[in-house]
Scaffold this active site. Structure first.
Site, PDB file in Angstrom:
ATOM      1  N   ASN A  56       0.843  -1.214  -0.161  1.00 35.95           N
ATOM      2  CA  ASN A  56      -0.133  -0.185   0.030  1.00 35.95           C
ATOM      3  C   ASN A  56       0.848   1.245  -0.066  1.00 35.95           C
ATOM      4  OD1 ASN A  56      -2.560  -1.527   0.049  1.00 35.95           O
ATOM      5  ND2 ASN A  56      -2.214  -1.790   2.377  1.00 35.95           N
ATOM      6  N   CYS A  57       0.338   2.125  -0.401  1.00 38.30           N
ATOM      7  CA  CYS A  57       0.792   3.739  -0.425  1.00 38.30           C
ATOM      8  C   CYS A  57       1.650   3.907   0.793  1.00 38.30           C
ATOM      9  CB  CYS A  57      -0.332   4.648  -0.697  1.00 38.30           C
ATOM     10  SG  CYS A  57       0.534   6.355  -1.147  1.00 38.30           S
ATOM     11  N   PRO A  58       2.928   4.462   0.793  1.00 40.56           N
ATOM     12  CA  PRO A  58       3.758   5.053  -0.253  1.00 40.56           C
ATOM     13  C   PRO A  58       4.646   3.835  -0.945  1.00 40.56           C
ATOM     14  CG  PRO A  58       4.650   5.767   1.673  1.00 40.56           C
ATOM     15  CD  PRO A  58       3.472   4.562   2.150  1.00 40.56           C
ATOM     16  N   LEU A  59       4.379   2.464  -0.397  1.00 44.04           N
ATOM     17  CA  LEU A  59       5.701   1.564  -0.870  1.00 44.04           C
ATOM     18  C   LEU A  59       5.896   1.286  -2.105  1.00 44.04           C
ATOM     19  CD1 LEU A  59       5.409  -0.848   2.221  1.00 44.04           C
ATOM     20  CD2 LEU A  59       7.108   0.645   1.943  1.00 44.04           C
ATOM     21  N   ASP A  93      -2.531  -1.871  -5.490  1.00 49.02           N
ATOM     22  CA  ASP A  93      -3.168  -0.546  -4.680  1.00 49.02           C
ATOM     23  C   ASP A  93      -3.763   0.147  -5.773  1.00 49.02           C
ATOM     24  OD1 ASP A  93      -3.584   1.534  -3.034  1.00 49.02           O
ATOM     25  OD2 ASP A  93      -1.514   2.113  -2.582  1.00 49.02           O
TER      26      ASP A  93
END
Length: 75
Positions: free
Chosen positions: A13-16, A40
């Site tokens: 999920n954000c920001p990965l 995502d």
């Protein structure tokens, strides 16, 4: 589409996804293409914004079965 490096960011999920994309782009040369797979839904807008901010070209975006594929050409 041909690509030089592939990044699997599915399940992240954000920001990965963006952070991993940035790292993967640093490992390839200018003109090469990075393929990113992500799940995502927010990654669609994130990749567009990332490409615009960094000057890299978002060559292609596609979606199938809840998975997204992005092709970025490093500037």
């Amino acid at each position: 589409m041909n690509y030089d490096k592939e990044l699997d960011a599915r399940g992240l999920n954000c920001p990965l996804p963006i952070l991993r994309t940035k790292k993967a782009l640093a490992e390839i040369s200018a003109g090469q293409v990075l393929k990113v797979a992500a799940t995502d839904p927010g990654s669609v807008k994130d990749m567009q914004a990332f490409a615009k901010q960094t000057g890299n070209e978002l060559v292609s975006t596609s979606e199938a079965g809840g998975a997204f594929e992005f092709y970025l050409r490093k500037h």
